[in-house]
Design an enzyme around this catalytic site. Structure first.
Site, short mmCIF file in Angstrom:
data_model
loop_
_atom_site.label_atom_id
_atom_site.label_comp_id
_atom_site.label_asym_id
_atom_site.label_seq_id
_atom_site.Cartn_x
_atom_site.Cartn_y
_atom_site.Cartn_z
N HIS A 140 0.84 -1.20 0.00
CA HIS A 140 0.00 0.00 0.00
C HIS A 140 0.87 1.25 0.00
O HIS A 140 0.63 2.21 -0.77
CB HIS A 140 -0.91 0.00 1.22
N GLU A 205 -10.24 1.77 3.82
CA GLU A 205 -8.92 1.19 4.03
C GLU A 205 -9.06 -0.12 4.78
O GLU A 205 -9.66 -0.15 5.87
CB GLU A 205 -8.00 2.15 4.80
N GLU A 207 -7.79 -2.75 7.09
CA GLU A 207 -6.77 -2.84 8.13
C GLU A 207 -7.14 -3.89 9.16
O GLU A 207 -8.30 -4.29 9.28
CB GLU A 207 -6.63 -1.49 8.87
N ASP A 239 -10.60 2.22 8.11
CA ASP A 239 -10.26 3.61 8.44
C ASP A 239 -10.64 4.49 7.24
O ASP A 239 -9.81 4.81 6.40
CB ASP A 239 -8.77 3.71 8.75
N LYS A 259 -9.50 11.94 8.06
CA LYS A 259 -9.51 10.63 8.71
C LYS A 259 -10.41 10.55 9.93
O LYS A 259 -10.88 9.47 10.29
CB LYS A 259 -8.08 10.27 9.15
#
Length: 433
Positions: A140, A205, A207, A239, A259
């Protein structure tokens, strides 16, 4: 007993009298994760997932079914006290729960404390004091860095220090809680000055979340050889990111409004004890890469610090939902694509004397495989929106649209072991207000 060793609770022949647990993709009797749930019309309670059911731990405790185990006081606002228990006590609780759910003779005593998961509300399992997001997915990091620095995608510090930033704990929500498209400041390339409005580049995202168990005192460090003693378990973490806000605001201090509007987690703490059969050697670093500095290097971690998890991302659009279609798989890849191990990020986090506390949450950062079918974000899949993907029903996506639902799943598997999962992490996007 070391943190990667198995015991009788992992036996592949072990089954439960809770029939839905046998063959369950996420929660067979070999898993037994902790969570926080509310039966219909009742207050939140600490529970354990078993098949399609939830075992009320507080009810079992009150009924003296756990009397052989030394337990902390239960709190209906989180499983923090369980996470903080010494590992020997956690193993003793796991063994007792396994016996209760495997022994047919215990059915009559335990059954009154079971609830159908479909009839319950699941919550964020712990009171999260602090949340830190790392950047350990090297593929990533390469993919995103290449979009901005084609000739030098990784910055010089990446292979020496586990990069991370402190996120916002208050906006973390459990699976199924919708996410509102955020409004913020962005600067389109053609504009002379920034504008304020809904993000046009909303992304997910993929994760792993890492739950901290026993903490450390302020001013003390966590040696890498002891880091596993401070990890209580794992979950999935999405996220969410507003890429256009991020591109405009991240310099010089890093992520902020791009974020902190919301992160989504799967609602179960899959314990380190449950993950013992799925430990792997950390993949060797590419030739020429520096070895970890001594405070991040441990032989046991090198041999057992990686996780045999397969991670998947699915997308369910509004049109697909209305048509009764199944979600489309966007990616599938291994968790071994992490450049740094979980123990290394814990040791690094505390290396300057930062105090970690039970219930703190660490994110690994986006985990992507080396090839496009395993990329962990839309930013990578569409090369920053330049190459939109086409879904099976003909719809296209450069980034996420209102009504889209992102679903993360993870399965742990190993030869001779019963596979377990982390539970779904999913949320639907609502329009901006």
């Amino acid at each position: 007993m070391t943190w990667w060793q198995t015991d009788e609770t992992h036996a592949p022949e072990l089954t439960s009298w809770v029939e839905s647990a046998n063959g369950h993709s996420d929660f067979p009797i070999q898993n037994l994760p902790f969570g926080l749930f509310s039966p219909a019309g009742q207050a939140a309670r600490v529970g354990v997932a078993i098949g399609d059911m939830i075992l009320d731990l507080e009810g079992c405790h009150a009924a003296n079914l756990l009397e052989s185990v030394s337990l902390p006081p239960f709190h209906g606002d989180g499983v923090n006290a369980l996470l903080a228990m010494p590992q020997d006590a956690k193993r003793a609780l796991r063994r007792r729960l396994s016996r209760l759910l495997a022994d047919e003779a215990q059915r009559d005593a335990v059954s009154p404390h079971l609830h159908a998961a479909a009839d319950c509300t699941l919550h964020v399992p712990a009171r999260i004091g602090d949340y830190t997001d790392f950047y350990v997915g090297i593929h990533h990091a390469n993919n995103v860095g290449r979009q901005f620095r084609p000739d030098n995608p990784l910055l010089p510090n990446y292979k020496y220090v586990p990069i991370g930033y402190h996120g916002r704990a208050s906006s973390i929500r459990a699976s199924h809680v919708p996410v509102r498209r955020p409004v913020g400041q962005r600067k389109p390339p053609e504009a002379d000055s920034p504008i304020v409005g809904p993000t046009t580049r909303l992304d997910y995202e993929l994760e792993l979340g890492v739950w901290i168990g026993a903490g450390n005192e302020l001013g003390t460090s966590v040696p890498i050889a002891d880091a596993a003693q401070h990890v209580a378990g794992f979950c999935l973490l999405n996220d969410w990111s507003a890429r256009d806000f991020q591109a405009w605001e991240y310099q010089p201090l890093g992520p902020f409004l791009a974020k902190n509007f919301q992160s989504t987690i799967s609602p179960w703490v899959v314990t380190c004890e449950a993950m013992a059969p799925f430990r792997l050697a950390q993949p060797a670093r590419p030739e020429g890469d520096p070895a970890p500095l001594p405070y991040l290097l441990d032989e046991a971690d090198e041999q057992h610090g990686a996780l045999a998890l397969t991670l998947e991302v699915f997308l369910l659009t509004a049109r697909m939902r209305d048509a009764g279609e199944a979600p489309a798989q966007l990616s599938r890849g291994p968790a071994t694509s992490m450049y740094w191990t979980v123990n290394q990020i814990v040791a690094h986090h505390a290396s300057n004397g930062c105090n970690l506390n039970p219930g703190d949450l660490l994110g690994t950062g986006t985990i992507s495989a080396p090839t496009r079918d395993g990329f962990g974000s839309m930013m990578e899949l569409t090369i920053g929106g330049k190459e939109p993907i086409t879904l099976p029903n003909g719809e296209t996506r450069a980034f996420l649209e209102d009504g889209d639902e992102v679903i993360l799943r993870a399965a742990a598997s190993a030869p001779g072991a019963v596979s377990i999962g982390l539970g779904e992490c999913r949320a639907r996007i609502l329009p901006a207000t």
